[in-house]
Design an enzyme around this catalytic site. Sequence first.
Site, PDB file in Angstrom:
ATOM      1  N   ASN A 401       0.823  -1.209   0.000  1.00 14.17           N
ATOM      2  CA  ASN A 401       0.000   0.000   0.000  1.00 14.17           C
ATOM      3  C   ASN A 401       0.860   1.263   0.000  1.00 14.17           C
ATOM      4  O   ASN A 401       0.950   1.952  -1.007  1.00 14.17           O
ATOM      5  CB  ASN A 401      -0.950   0.008   1.205  1.00 14.17           C
ATOM      6  CG  ASN A 401      -2.092   1.006   1.030  1.00 14.17           C
ATOM      7  OD1 ASN A 401      -1.943   2.029   0.379  1.00 14.17           O
ATOM      8  ND2 ASN A 401      -3.241   0.711   1.614  1.00 14.17           N
ATOM      9  N   ASP A 402       1.506   1.547   1.109  1.00 19.96           N
ATOM     10  CA  ASP A 402       2.271   2.789   1.214  1.00 19.96           C
ATOM     11  C   ASP A 402       3.374   2.872   0.163  1.00 19.96           C
ATOM     12  O   ASP A 402       3.705   3.963  -0.308  1.00 19.96           O
ATOM     13  CB  ASP A 402       2.882   2.923   2.610  1.00 19.96           C
ATOM     14  CG  ASP A 402       1.815   3.116   3.681  1.00 19.96           C
ATOM     15  OD1 ASP A 402       0.726   3.624   3.346  1.00 19.96           O
ATOM     16  OD2 ASP A 402       2.062   2.732   4.836  1.00 19.96           O
ATOM     17  N   VAL A 403       3.957   1.728  -0.218  1.00 18.15           N
ATOM     18  CA  VAL A 403       5.090   1.748  -1.148  1.00 18.15           C
ATOM     19  C   VAL A 403       4.653   2.010  -2.590  1.00 18.15           C
ATOM     20  O   VAL A 403       5.493   2.130  -3.477  1.00 18.15           O
ATOM     21  CB  VAL A 403       5.888   0.426  -1.081  1.00 18.15           C
ATOM     22  CG1 VAL A 403       6.463   0.222   0.299  1.00 18.15           C
ATOM     23  CG2 VAL A 403       5.029  -0.758  -1.503  1.00 18.15           C
ATOM     24  N   ALA A 443       0.897   3.929   7.287  1.00 15.37           N
ATOM     25  CA  ALA A 443       1.092   5.369   7.417  1.00 15.37           C
ATOM     26  C   ALA A 443      -0.208   6.097   7.724  1.00 15.37           C
ATOM     27  O   ALA A 443      -0.195   7.260   8.122  1.00 15.37           O
ATOM     28  CB  ALA A 443       1.713   5.934   6.150  1.00 15.37           C
TER      29      ALA A 443
END
Length: 474
Positions: A401-403, A443
Amino acid sequence: MAVNPWAALAYLVAGVCFILALRGLSSPSTSQRGNRNGMIGMTIAVVTTLIVHAPRIDTGAIDLVAAAEILIAIGIGAAIGIVTARRIQMTDMPQLVAAFHSLVGLAAVLVGMAAYLNPEAFDIAEGGQILLQSRVELGLGVAIGAITFSGSVIAFAKLNGNMSGKPILLPARHLINLGTLAAILGLVGYFLTDQSAWVFFTITILSFIIGFLLIIPIGGADMPVVVSMLNSYSGWAAAAMGFTLHNTAMIITGALVGSSGAILSYIMCNAMNRSFISVIAGGFGADAGAGGGAAKEQRPWKRGSAEDAAFLMGQAEQVIIVPGYGMAVAQAQHVLREMTDKLKEHGVKVKFAIHPVAGRMPGHMNVLLAEASVPYDEVFELEDINSEFAQTDVAFIIGANDVVNPAAKTDKGSPIYGMPVFDVEKAKTVLFIKRSMGGVGYAGVDNDVFYMDNTMMLLADAKKMVEEIVKSLD
């Protein structure tokens, strides 16, 4: 203490093996050779230590009873290690590594206590007083070892789900942490002038406490950094005890582990746009609201099925797969490999894109893919493959997700701003597997990729969805 020249040579050979091991572990294709070199080096170091420091009786002969006790202890430890290594799932490797770090830290503390209580046996005393340099080694070794032990216990609990992965922020935590660290350093300095038991054991107790305090405020998203940081701590603790034990192999090994772990932690912090000092200081500046949460906006998005995904990928020329921790949780690596085999049968070129902080520890995704026998030449790091998304038909995101969040490139107010991410939005089609639209990454920020016209959301358990895709490809 006189140094046996043959022992010194053996320790030197062991040190070279350890260096070759680190070199080999820098790449998946050479990791097996690196592991073998490390095992050879450790065998040489252990056997040399047993021969040189074998317990002896007054006549100079080896004390067979004491030697048998040592061998029994080694046998018990080896049996536990072998059974654990065979039974542990690859998805649980981060927890296992954290547990091993805790044992290294505890071993350093116990060796330090033994040396303090019986310094003559360790040849670190003169006239009933512990040598000055040995007090420095003992104080620092025990302090770092205790921090490593208690910090690793918390890391294990967070990784294993025994406690929340979100930051646990205590009131006035910075003041408490700085005050405790200052007290430990002050007592280590005072220990140089006064070797009283209360000084030594106060250092030990405070170090156990600060280990808990430093790791509790760190959230699950920073666990890769924490694991490598604790690895560094365990190395420095071992190096300090190596000086106490007059063991060259421990000094070399500890220095290698400590320095490589510190460098890796720094690299990981850069990859996550985290302050290195903030992380090692116990999540300094962490926000109580950080962590998973609900998406802030209700925007239109497209939902797809396994049949849709199979059709799109089956017609593609190239598919880039971006795995994340969700893949590890679902244990979908094996069926994912099966899916790639099916795609290649359709003439599709498949590549894997691995982010430096994907998963819960450095190299976590690489290990999982290697377990599933994914060829090494199909696995690429971020800087080597990111430019290819613009020419890729399908970006297949599973458990990440965040990456892949473009906010890291555009939103200066985002907690992930500045973190290098994959440009998956540039692909012709993005297939995004996640359990539901109700949550976001560690995050705690929404991901614009979910709502893009070229994105199709595949809402399901990762393993079940990939299994359905495989059936549809058939």
